[in-house]
Scaffold this active site. Structure first.
Site, PDB file in Angstrom:
ATOM      1  N   PRO A   2      -0.142  -4.934   1.188  1.00  8.79           N
ATOM      2  CA  PRO A   2       0.119  -5.819   0.052  1.00  8.79           C
ATOM      3  C   PRO A   2       0.219  -5.039  -1.257  1.00  8.79           C
ATOM      4  O   PRO A   2      -0.578  -4.126  -1.519  1.00  8.79           O
ATOM      5  CB  PRO A   2      -1.094  -6.740   0.027  1.00  8.79           C
ATOM      6  CG  PRO A   2      -1.715  -6.626   1.372  1.00  8.79           C
ATOM      7  CD  PRO A   2      -1.409  -5.237   1.834  1.00  8.79           C
ATOM      8  N   VAL A   3       1.192  -5.414  -2.064  1.00  6.64           N
ATOM      9  CA  VAL A   3       1.367  -4.852  -3.397  1.00  6.64           C
ATOM     10  C   VAL A   3       1.314  -6.010  -4.383  1.00  6.64           C
ATOM     11  O   VAL A   3       2.080  -6.970  -4.257  1.00  6.64           O
ATOM     12  CB  VAL A   3       2.708  -4.103  -3.529  1.00  6.64           C
ATOM     13  CG1 VAL A   3       2.888  -3.572  -4.945  1.00  6.64           C
ATOM     14  CG2 VAL A   3       2.800  -2.979  -2.511  1.00  6.64           C
TER      15      VAL A   3
END
Length: 79
Positions: A2-3
């Site tokens: 996840p970013v």
């Protein structure tokens, strides 16, 4: 991996570590990922580079001179 991209007005450097920690913990918990794979990116934005309802926010602040604290919620501004 996840970013998370966070855009906010510049001048909140003091809060970035705590924000990154809380966001990372929440993503890791709810997405069931290892925290070491959560990336948090901060994008500091000048009030001159942010527009709300077609008006540059720096101008909004000038026009509403009593509201000079960019840390207040926008709902408190009488636009």
């Amino acid at each position: 991996m996840p970013v998370v991209n966070i855009q906010m007005f510049e001048g909140r450097d003091h809060a970035k570590q705590a924000i990154a920690k809380e966001v990372t913990a929440s993503i890791a918990k709810h997405a069931d990922v290892d925290p070491q794979y959560v990336y948090v990116i901060f994008n500091d934005v000048k009030t001159e580079d942010w527009a709300i309802s077609g008006e540059i926010f720096a101008e909004t602040l000038k026009n509403h001179h009593r509201y000079t604290d960019i840390n207040k919620p926008l709902m408190e501004l009488e636009l």
